[in-house]
Motif scaffolding. Structure first.
Motif, mmCIF file in Angstrom:
data_model
loop_
_atom_site.group_PDB
_atom_site.id
_atom_site.type_symbol
_atom_site.label_atom_id
_atom_site.label_comp_id
_atom_site.label_asym_id
_atom_site.label_seq_id
_atom_site.Cartn_x
_atom_site.Cartn_y
_atom_site.Cartn_z
ATOM 1 N N SER A 108 6.621 4.573 -6.593
ATOM 2 C CA SER A 108 6.668 3.330 -5.689
ATOM 3 C C SER A 108 5.444 2.271 -6.132
ATOM 4 O O SER A 108 4.479 2.572 -5.836
ATOM 5 C CB SER A 108 6.528 3.615 -4.440
ATOM 6 O OG SER A 108 5.286 4.240 -3.786
ATOM 7 N N TYR A 109 6.220 1.310 -7.060
ATOM 8 C CA TYR A 109 5.048 0.506 -7.480
ATOM 9 C C TYR A 109 4.645 -0.999 -6.751
ATOM 10 O O TYR A 109 5.104 -1.762 -6.870
ATOM 11 C CB TYR A 109 5.319 0.077 -8.836
ATOM 12 C CG TYR A 109 5.383 1.373 -9.702
ATOM 13 C CD1 TYR A 109 3.902 1.739 -10.458
ATOM 14 C CD2 TYR A 109 6.486 2.404 -9.904
ATOM 15 C CE1 TYR A 109 3.885 2.839 -11.126
ATOM 16 C CE2 TYR A 109 6.113 3.472 -10.783
ATOM 17 C CZ TYR A 109 5.033 3.646 -11.144
ATOM 18 O OH TYR A 109 4.757 4.860 -12.116
ATOM 19 N N THR A 110 3.964 -0.655 -5.567
ATOM 20 C CA THR A 110 3.813 -1.451 -4.684
ATOM 21 C C THR A 110 2.276 -1.385 -4.415
ATOM 22 O O THR A 110 1.953 -1.736 -3.126
ATOM 23 C CB THR A 110 4.345 -1.133 -3.220
ATOM 24 O OG1 THR A 110 3.965 0.208 -2.942
ATOM 25 C CG2 THR A 110 5.751 -1.116 -3.311
ATOM 26 N N ASN A 111 1.474 -1.777 -5.340
ATOM 27 C CA ASN A 111 0.138 -1.883 -5.334
ATOM 28 C C ASN A 111 -0.750 -0.626 -4.515
ATOM 29 O O ASN A 111 -0.254 -0.213 -3.495
ATOM 30 C CB ASN A 111 -0.510 -3.113 -4.529
ATOM 31 C CG ASN A 111 -0.088 -4.523 -5.277
ATOM 32 O OD1 ASN A 111 0.425 -4.455 -6.440
ATOM 33 N ND2 ASN A 111 -0.168 -5.462 -4.610
ATOM 34 N N ALA A 112 -1.522 -0.166 -5.047
ATOM 35 C CA ALA A 112 -2.147 1.158 -4.721
ATOM 36 C C ALA A 112 -3.864 1.106 -4.809
ATOM 37 O O ALA A 112 -4.159 0.889 -6.182
ATOM 38 C CB ALA A 112 -1.634 2.386 -5.090
ATOM 39 N N LEU A 113 -4.657 1.305 -3.841
ATOM 40 C CA LEU A 113 -5.987 1.112 -3.981
ATOM 41 C C LEU A 113 -6.568 2.480 -3.284
ATOM 42 O O LEU A 113 -6.099 2.632 -1.998
ATOM 43 C CB LEU A 113 -6.614 -0.180 -3.211
ATOM 44 C CG LEU A 113 -6.777 -1.526 -3.935
ATOM 45 C CD1 LEU A 113 -7.298 -2.049 -3.029
ATOM 46 C CD2 LEU A 113 -7.157 -1.412 -5.126
ATOM 47 N N ILE A 114 -7.629 2.996 -3.912
ATOM 48 C CA ILE A 114 -8.308 4.164 -3.409
ATOM 49 C C ILE A 114 -9.666 3.848 -3.622
ATOM 50 O O ILE A 114 -10.063 3.088 -4.609
ATOM 51 C CB ILE A 114 -7.971 5.703 -3.691
ATOM 52 C CG1 ILE A 114 -7.845 5.714 -5.213
ATOM 53 C CG2 ILE A 114 -6.588 5.891 -3.041
ATOM 54 C CD1 ILE A 114 -7.462 7.271 -5.701
ATOM 55 N N SER A 115 -10.690 4.449 -2.724
ATOM 56 C CA SER A 115 -11.859 4.451 -3.000
ATOM 57 C C SER A 115 -12.340 5.913 -3.167
ATOM 58 O O SER A 115 -12.821 6.971 -2.122
ATOM 59 C CB SER A 115 -12.871 3.957 -1.864
ATOM 60 O OG SER A 115 -14.391 4.383 -2.389
ATOM 61 N N PRO A 116 -12.410 6.434 -4.428
ATOM 62 C CA PRO A 116 -12.759 7.735 -4.754
ATOM 63 C C PRO A 116 -13.875 8.148 -4.243
ATOM 64 O O PRO A 116 -14.368 9.390 -3.650
ATOM 65 C CB PRO A 116 -12.524 7.913 -6.188
ATOM 66 C CG PRO A 116 -11.649 6.728 -6.896
ATOM 67 C CD PRO A 116 -12.059 5.702 -5.665
ATOM 68 N N ALA A 117 -14.934 7.329 -4.332
ATOM 69 C CA ALA A 117 -16.422 7.804 -3.911
ATOM 70 C C ALA A 117 -16.299 8.167 -2.266
ATOM 71 O O ALA A 117 -17.057 9.094 -2.231
ATOM 72 C CB ALA A 117 -17.328 6.555 -4.303
ATOM 73 N N LEU A 118 -15.505 7.147 -1.536
ATOM 74 C CA LEU A 118 -15.633 7.403 -0.329
ATOM 75 C C LEU A 118 -15.142 8.443 0.266
ATOM 76 O O LEU A 118 -15.222 9.260 1.083
ATOM 77 C CB LEU A 118 -15.039 6.076 0.435
ATOM 78 C CG LEU A 118 -15.352 6.205 1.972
ATOM 79 C CD1 LEU A 118 -16.835 5.824 2.349
ATOM 80 C CD2 LEU A 118 -14.605 4.676 2.530
ATOM 81 N N LEU A 119 -13.932 8.660 -0.505
ATOM 82 C CA LEU A 119 -12.944 9.946 -0.106
ATOM 83 C C LEU A 119 -13.652 11.203 -0.430
ATOM 84 O O LEU A 119 -13.534 12.200 0.400
ATOM 85 C CB LEU A 119 -11.462 9.867 -1.000
ATOM 86 C CG LEU A 119 -10.729 11.008 -0.508
ATOM 87 C CD1 LEU A 119 -10.145 10.811 0.963
ATOM 88 C CD2 LEU A 119 -9.440 10.955 -1.339
ATOM 89 N N ALA A 120 -14.097 11.342 -1.568
ATOM 90 C CA ALA A 120 -15.148 12.537 -1.920
ATOM 91 C C ALA A 120 -16.008 12.807 -0.989
ATOM 92 O O ALA A 120 -16.400 14.192 -0.680
ATOM 93 C CB ALA A 120 -15.735 12.370 -3.510
ATOM 94 N N SER A 121 -16.962 11.793 -0.675
ATOM 95 C CA SER A 121 -18.042 12.122 0.472
ATOM 96 C C SER A 121 -17.506 12.366 1.691
ATOM 97 O O SER A 121 -17.782 13.427 2.309
ATOM 98 C CB SER A 121 -18.801 10.593 0.560
ATOM 99 O OG SER A 121 -18.503 9.920 1.602
#
Ligand SMILES: *[C@@H]1O[C@H](CO)[C@@H](O)[C@H](O)[C@H]1NC(C)=O
Ligand SMILES: *[C@@H]1O[C@H](CO)[C@@H](O)[C@H](O)[C@H]1NC(C)=O
Ligand SMILES: *[C@@H]1O[C@H](CO)[C@@H](O)[C@H](O)[C@H]1NC(C)=O
Length: 418
Positions: free
Chosen positions: A63-76
């Protein structure tokens, strides 16, 4: 036949990478091969392997509808959850945060990152980042552990009321708005249905970088952006010397842009032609990103970037389960006894929600406003008028602060003119 061959090769890369990061090999002893040591100094932070694997899992659904993640925040925050868990529930979180090349203990790397994010805030970028653990009708939770998670991982605790799904969603969304610094996040399409004993992990992350050299107002104009929707957006233009690499084989331009003060940098991956990001994403393994970074060199460039805001709100349960977090969701096997000794058989993870937003703006961080274009002979063009991938790396710790896809840019539709 060639595309199929390339595809299966890169899938193989992915598999090898996946297996490599999930075996329990110890980090290489000192005196290991020099190449390996060099690699570990660049992308060894746990946020990289987590971020890239999660991103692949998210995007595989197409589903190509813009996706953003913060891996640093999720990892912590997953690191924090591993403290609340025991047994295999805890091991499955830790497994995700492990990187075969890690130099430091994951935990140390994660708390260094949160510190570094606070230090960079207000110089190279403005950043908001919050994490909370919501709970629904749970037994009394261990206060000392909640305090520790707050102190070490910045994780707050919020109890959800007795109301139904809608009331829960309202509370979560209003928390997210606060976490994004007052911005309205993208709506959540599928909210979690919190049962009794459920805990919901929530992250909110907003990032606005300040360029080393900004884009002048007079060098901005309305143009077409050819994403999954064709729109009219403001494009910002400037010429200067940037680190760049043109990968002819994978048909992608790689550009690194420093942020002011040097606390972080942004890397953009732009396919040569207008196309969906699917092809590029299949080759974007940790190994490949490392290779690209190693090949960047300073070059005269003429840049054009869209001035846009990107945001997404994601429910990550399915993807985290696919990456090996299996026990936490299941009331019968989840073990969060670190949080409550009476919680066994009830306390479980009911959802992981991730709000993220990014502002691609024109400003420099420098107050003296020295933004004028440098005079350059035959600069190479980097014309970002179609979908690209964005990565933001923390300079201090090497953490991956942000990873995302700009599939389309918000703006007036262009279809009337085509
Ligand atoms: C960054 O600074 C802003 C104020 O400029 C503040 O509201 C925000 O909480 C800070 N973010 C972090 C992660 O400390
Ligand atoms: C960026 O990181 C390098 C290597 O760790 C360090 O030498 C440099 O001082 C850092 N730059 C800034 C502005 O913090
Ligand atoms: C992006 O969001 C900020 C903050 O809400 C706003 O000031 C700015 O105008 C927005 N930019 C665009 C291009 O919509």
């Amino acid at each position: 036949m060639l595309p199929a061959a390339i595809l299966s090769l890169s899938l193989l890369n992915l598999l090898i990478l996946g297996v490599g990061s999930s075996t329990s090999e110890a980090p290489p002893a000192t005196g290991g091969p020099p190449q390996l040591q060099q690699a570990s100094s660049s992308l060894g932070h746990p946020s990289w392997s987590l971020g890239l694997r999660l991103y692949q899992a998210l995007r595989r659904e197409g589903s190509y509808t813009n996706a953003l993640i913060s891996p640093a925040l999720l990892a912590s925050s997953l690191g924090a959850l591993s403290h609340a868990a025991k047994g295999t529930t805890a091991e499955q979180f830790l497994e995700l945060l492990k990187n075969a090349k890690v130099e430091k203990k994951a935990e140390e790397a994660l708390s260094d990152t949160l510190k570094s994010m606070r230090e960079g805030n207000g110089t190279s970028y403005t950043l908001h980042g919050s994490t909370a653990l919501f709970s629904k009708k749970v037994p009394t939770l261990e206060k000392s552990l909640l305090e520790k998670l707050q102190a070490q991982f910045g994780m707050g605790h919020v109890a959800l009321g007795a109301g139904g799904k809608q009331a829960d969603m309202k509370k979560l969304s209003s928390w997210a708005k606060g976490g994004l610094g007052g911005l309205e996040g993208s709506p959540l399409t599928e909210g979690p249905d919190a049962k009794e004993g459920a805990m919901i992990l929530a992250n909110a992350f907003h990032f606005k970088g300040f360029w080393d050299r900004g884009f002048e107002q007079e060098n901005q104009d309305l143009r077409s952006f050819l994403g999954t929707k064709y729109t009219k957006v403001y494009m910002m233009h400037r010429a200067g010397v940037y680190r760049h690499y043109e990968d002819m084989e994978n048909m992608v331009q790689v550009l690194e842009m420093g942020l002011w003060g040097g606390k972080a940098s942004m890397m953009l991956l732009l396919p040569f032609h207008v196309e969906s990001l699917a092809r590029l994403e299949r080759v974007m393994t940790l190994e490949q990103v490392e290779k690209w970074m190693g090949k960047l060199s300073s070059m005269s460039m003429a840049l054009s970037l869209p001035r846009v805001n990107v945001s997404s709100t994601l429910s990550l349960q399915k993807q985290l389960a696919a990456l090996g977090v299996a026990d936490a969701w299941d009331q019968k096997v989840a073990d969060f006894s670190g949080l409550s000794s009476q919680g066994k058989g009830r306390l479980h993870l009911g959802g992981v929600l991730h709000w993220a937003s990014l502002e691609l703006a024109s400003e420099s961080g420098s107050k003296d406003g020295k933004n004028e274009d440098e005079h350059l002979e035959k600069p190479k063009l980097f014309y970002a008028d179609h979908s690209f991938i964005i990565l933001v790396k923390d300079n201090n710790t090497g953490a991956l602060l942000l990873l995302g896809a700009l599939d389309f840019a918000e703006g007036a539709a262009l279809h009337d003119e085509l």
